[in-house]
Design an enzyme around this catalytic site. Sequence first.
Site, PDB file in Angstrom:
ATOM      1  N   GLU A 168     -11.478  15.214 -12.781  1.00 45.42           N
ATOM      2  CA  GLU A 168     -11.303  14.237 -13.518  1.00 45.42           C
ATOM      3  C   GLU A 168     -12.081  13.047 -12.999  1.00 45.42           C
ATOM      4  O   GLU A 168     -11.821  12.651 -11.933  1.00 45.42           O
ATOM      5  CB  GLU A 168      -9.601  13.874 -13.266  1.00 45.42           C
ATOM      6  CG  GLU A 168      -9.300  12.546 -14.045  1.00 45.42           C
ATOM      7  CD  GLU A 168      -7.795  11.881 -13.748  1.00 45.42           C
ATOM      8  OE1 GLU A 168      -7.195  11.467 -14.620  1.00 45.42           O
ATOM      9  OE2 GLU A 168      -7.358  12.154 -12.630  1.00 45.42           O
ATOM     10  N   CYS A 176      -5.472   8.066 -17.799  1.00 47.23           N
ATOM     11  CA  CYS A 176      -5.212   9.484 -17.488  1.00 47.23           C
ATOM     12  C   CYS A 176      -5.347  10.471 -18.791  1.00 47.23           C
ATOM     13  O   CYS A 176      -5.701  11.728 -18.578  1.00 47.23           O
ATOM     14  CB  CYS A 176      -3.952   9.595 -17.216  1.00 47.23           C
ATOM     15  SG  CYS A 176      -2.439   9.077 -18.129  1.00 47.23           S
ATOM     16  N   GLY A 232       0.657  -1.236   0.034  1.00 45.05           N
ATOM     17  CA  GLY A 232      -0.049  -0.052  -0.045  1.00 45.05           C
ATOM     18  C   GLY A 232       0.846   1.388   0.069  1.00 45.05           C
ATOM     19  O   GLY A 232       2.251   1.114  -0.412  1.00 45.05           O
ATOM     20  N   PHE A 240     -12.538   9.555 -14.289  1.00 46.36           N
ATOM     21  CA  PHE A 240     -11.865   8.321 -14.511  1.00 46.36           C
ATOM     22  C   PHE A 240     -13.060   7.175 -14.471  1.00 46.36           C
ATOM     23  O   PHE A 240     -13.059   6.239 -14.102  1.00 46.36           O
ATOM     24  CB  PHE A 240     -10.954   8.080 -13.262  1.00 46.36           C
ATOM     25  CG  PHE A 240      -9.763   7.483 -13.648  1.00 46.36           C
ATOM     26  CD1 PHE A 240      -8.789   8.227 -14.422  1.00 46.36           C
ATOM     27  CD2 PHE A 240      -9.364   6.118 -13.183  1.00 46.36           C
ATOM     28  CE1 PHE A 240      -7.556   7.637 -14.652  1.00 46.36           C
ATOM     29  CE2 PHE A 240      -8.061   5.711 -13.650  1.00 46.36           C
ATOM     30  CZ  PHE A 240      -7.174   6.498 -14.340  1.00 46.36           C
ATOM     31  N   GLU A 286       3.815  11.713 -13.142  1.00 45.82           N
ATOM     32  CA  GLU A 286       2.918  11.541 -14.127  1.00 45.82           C
ATOM     33  C   GLU A 286       1.434  11.476 -13.647  1.00 45.82           C
ATOM     34  O   GLU A 286       1.017  10.233 -13.154  1.00 45.82           O
ATOM     35  CB  GLU A 286       3.089  10.502 -15.325  1.00 45.82           C
ATOM     36  CG  GLU A 286       2.429  10.639 -16.562  1.00 45.82           C
ATOM     37  CD  GLU A 286       1.118  10.410 -16.784  1.00 45.82           C
ATOM     38  OE1 GLU A 286       0.056  11.240 -16.442  1.00 45.82           O
ATOM     39  OE2 GLU A 286       0.801   9.147 -16.541  1.00 45.82           O
ATOM     40  N   LEU A 287       0.584  12.456 -13.618  1.00 53.01           N
ATOM     41  CA  LEU A 287      -0.579  12.452 -12.634  1.00 53.01           C
ATOM     42  C   LEU A 287      -1.791  12.579 -13.300  1.00 53.01           C
ATOM     43  O   LEU A 287      -1.934  12.142 -14.546  1.00 53.01           O
ATOM     44  CB  LEU A 287      -0.306  13.732 -11.698  1.00 53.01           C
ATOM     45  CG  LEU A 287       1.124  14.035 -11.092  1.00 53.01           C
ATOM     46  CD1 LEU A 287       1.045  15.264 -10.163  1.00 53.01           C
ATOM     47  CD2 LEU A 287       1.214  12.601 -10.124  1.00 53.01           C
ATOM     48  N   GLY A 288      -2.827  13.193 -12.834  1.00 53.53           N
ATOM     49  CA  GLY A 288      -4.084  12.971 -13.517  1.00 53.53           C
ATOM     50  C   GLY A 288      -4.340  13.868 -14.669  1.00 53.53           C
ATOM     51  O   GLY A 288      -3.461  14.648 -15.086  1.00 53.53           O
ATOM     52  N   GLY A 330       0.065   8.250 -11.333  1.00 51.43           N
ATOM     53  CA  GLY A 330      -1.047   8.002 -10.374  1.00 51.43           C
ATOM     54  C   GLY A 330      -1.800   9.172 -10.270  1.00 51.43           C
ATOM     55  O   GLY A 330      -1.682  10.189 -11.137  1.00 51.43           O
ATOM     56  N   SER A 331      -2.618   9.336  -9.229  1.00 48.62           N
ATOM     57  CA  SER A 331      -3.540  10.382  -9.084  1.00 48.62           C
ATOM     58  C   SER A 331      -2.635  11.759  -8.672  1.00 48.62           C
ATOM     59  O   SER A 331      -1.589  11.687  -7.917  1.00 48.62           O
ATOM     60  CB  SER A 331      -4.468  10.200  -7.916  1.00 48.62           C
ATOM     61  OG  SER A 331      -3.750  10.141  -6.633  1.00 48.62           O
TER      62      SER A 331
END
Length: 485
Positions: free
Chosen positions: A380, A286, A210, A382, A252-254, A230-231
Amino acid sequence: MTLLETSIWQGHINLDGWRPGRGGTAASTEPATGETLGTYGVAAAADVAEAASVAQKAQRSWAAQRPEERAAVLRRAGQLWEEHAEEIQSWIVRESGGILPKAELETHIAANECYEASSLPSLPAGDVLSSNEDRWSLARRRPVGVVGVIAPFNFPLILSIRAVAPALALGNAVLLKPDTRTTISGGVALMRVFESAGLPSGLLSLLPGGADIGTAIVEAPEVRVIAFTGSTAAGRHVGETAARNLKRAHLELGGNNAMIVLPGADLAKAASAAAFGSFMHQGQVCMTTGRHIVHEDLYDDFVNAVAEKARNLPVGDPKSGQVALGPIIDEKQLKRIDSIVQESVLGGARLMAGGTSDGPYYRPTVLADVDRTNTAWREEIFGPVAPIAKFTDISDAIELVNDNDYGLAVSILGDVGMAMQIADQVHSGKVHINEQTISDEANAPFGGFKSSGNGSRIGGHKANMESFTELQWLTVRPDIANYPF
């Protein structure tokens, strides 16, 4: 024995070989059915510390190997993705809930990432500099040492391999933490491919777990660079932790990506591009098209055409091979999607298609007349939702694109000359003219602006070289210099 033979990895992590994780075990679950697909090992913080120490030692020998030897491992890995494509694709379909063509794309790009990375070891590694002293002066690229890669669930293979492959090729070791929902296709598969390709033990560690494991990787003293996908919320935490420890983080995000449909655009093709951009992999990308900005002359026909496509796209278990959309990854995400849709309708959006779910499946949804304050426009989602708004003047369209926290991808459909002018004025890491927003190639730089990340840090020789090496200044004299002391 198959590549992903469960007897090899069942209940294990990989830390200088397969072994039980100190964090116990966890199950990989098929989102379409709830069936348990396998049990993998879970790492603990102590495993991360040990893996980082092992990686640091293994990396020194790996970096010292001849470039052709490192390149050979990457080429062999590329071949293995192709040779075992069907087996790996079946895991991607069942574990990520993606349809087969999406899984085929993942193994295809995984092979290309390795082939592209295999050329990195033999690239020029620096520059000869001029100097005012009687010496040679060089700036040379050196491996950073140990790289931490933290990857998400939606494209588990691509979003792991695109950092793992170039980092290894350039002489680094890697600690990989896949998403717990796709540990097999986003972690075990990579571990088994590189093992079989001849990568020396200790250079790639598989550490499922996690957020605590992600934090442990970022904080490990041996880890010098983090590649996180990820987010945006999680990315901010990773970036803050890395900065506090004086480490580079490639984030590298949303994305809340926009598609502009210009006056005179081919309506049928535009609607097809729009549906693909918003509904591909249930919108869990994304790069998904999250905002459709359509000229008023085409608006009504465009809305009806996209809604018609949404109503006729088959949704169901991707194993059947008869569907266009599979399940949402988990119940939490499905409830979030529906909450945004229902809130947006209450906020004035017109529900033209979808807006309902059946078990883990959410129908492709079209929302018309969505204003810029609407939740579906700002956030976003998703999920498989296409919010649509109209524009009158090109300046209005540009302003609508830029008036958002995200800046990953923009699509412009229609007149190329007009699109080129728009491309120069939108704040986005990627712009695609007469294509939808979802696109990725191993040799192209990938990254977003604003809340979508900190720039193009992965993809292509230049970006990968800058991401996974550091510059060292080296000077050489024929004899020891004379000094006044």
